[in-house]
Design a protein around this motif. Structure first.
Motif, PDB file in Angstrom:
ATOM      1  N   ILE A 131       0.850  -1.189   0.000  1.00  0.00           N
ATOM      2  CA  ILE A 131       0.000   0.000   0.000  1.00  0.00           C
ATOM      3  C   ILE A 131       0.886   1.240   0.000  1.00  0.00           C
ATOM      4  O   ILE A 131       1.801   1.363   0.814  1.00  0.00           O
ATOM      5  N   MET A 132       0.580   2.152  -0.942  1.00  0.00           N
ATOM      6  CA  MET A 132       1.355   3.385  -1.073  1.00  0.00           C
ATOM      7  C   MET A 132       0.390   4.574  -1.042  1.00  0.00           C
ATOM      8  O   MET A 132      -0.268   4.870  -2.030  1.00  0.00           O
ATOM      9  N   TYR A 133       0.308   5.248   0.095  1.00  0.00           N
ATOM     10  CA  TYR A 133      -0.583   6.391   0.266  1.00  0.00           C
ATOM     11  C   TYR A 133       0.024   7.633  -0.385  1.00  0.00           C
ATOM     12  O   TYR A 133       1.213   7.896  -0.239  1.00  0.00           O
ATOM     13  N   PHE A 134      -0.820   8.415  -1.096  1.00  0.00           N
ATOM     14  CA  PHE A 134      -0.281   9.625  -1.711  1.00  0.00           C
ATOM     15  C   PHE A 134      -1.228  10.811  -1.674  1.00  0.00           C
ATOM     16  O   PHE A 134      -0.815  11.920  -1.986  1.00  0.00           O
ATOM     17  N   ALA A 135      -2.491  10.643  -1.304  1.00  0.00           N
ATOM     18  CA  ALA A 135      -3.427  11.780  -1.289  1.00  0.00           C
ATOM     19  C   ALA A 135      -4.554  11.511  -0.296  1.00  0.00           C
ATOM     20  O   ALA A 135      -4.774  10.373   0.123  1.00  0.00           O
TER      21      ALA A 135
END
Length: 189
Positions: A131-135
């Motif tokens: 999981i890669m959170y960006f916004a």
């Protein structure tokens, strides 16, 4: 008649090892100067849900959208449901379709923030990883992830707010390796 001196076995082994290393190095340099493969999208695995929609099959790599910036970045098109991994020379190294959540991030530039590799349960009840959170949009975190079993997500419940952008497993692996913390994510229409 004098007897020729014999080389010790360690000298033979050392000489052969040096020769092998030199040959492998020469082949690696030659391979690095060869043609590069073009980006190819992987076909997603069959869905675990009968109602889920598979991503369309690729016929040719899609061009990186105009106005998506320059330099090394991840580009996400909300309208095309597609991601590009773009290197520092502005060449797309990989492109693939995704399954978006119900909440789309606004167009703009973001950065990969928190990353979580260990599996956890997504808001749709599916085990997800990488999981890669960006916004954050409307109080919902937007992140890339892939299902542990490689499946596409089930349809969202009516009114559900989900920010997970699901990727096929092989593409999730590629994005995880490419999108380290701080990597620019450009969202376009």
């Amino acid at each position: 008649m004098p007897v020729p001196a014999r080389l010790p076995s360690w000298a033979w082994v050392s000489g052969l090892t040096v020769g092998a290393v030199a040959a492998v190095t020469a082949l690696a340099v030659q391979a690095d100067q060869g043609p590069r493969p073009t980006a190819a999208a992987a076909e997603p695995s069959p869905s675990a849900s009968a109602d889920a929609h598979p991503a369309p099959k690729e016929t040719a790599p899609a061009p990186v959208p105009d106005g998506s910036g320059t330099g090394r970045r991840v580009v996400y098109s909300v309208g095309q449901d597609r991601v590009w991994l773009v290197d520092a020379s502005d060449a797309a190294r990989r492109s693939f379709t995704v399954w978006p959540g119900t909440v789309d991030p606004d167009p703009g530039k973001y950065s990969v923030g928190t990353r979580r590799q260990d599996p956890t349960t997504g808001s749709d009840g599916v085990q997800v990883e990488q999981i890669m959170y960006f916004a954050q949009e409307d109080g919902v975190w937007v992140a890339f992830s892939n299902a542990v079993d490689g499946s596409s997500p089930p349809p969202a419940s009516a009114g559900a707010k989900t920010g997970g952008i699901r990727l096929p497993k092989a593409d999730g692996d590629a994005l995880w390796a490419f999108g380290t913390s701080g990597t620019t994510v450009t969202v376009v229409e």
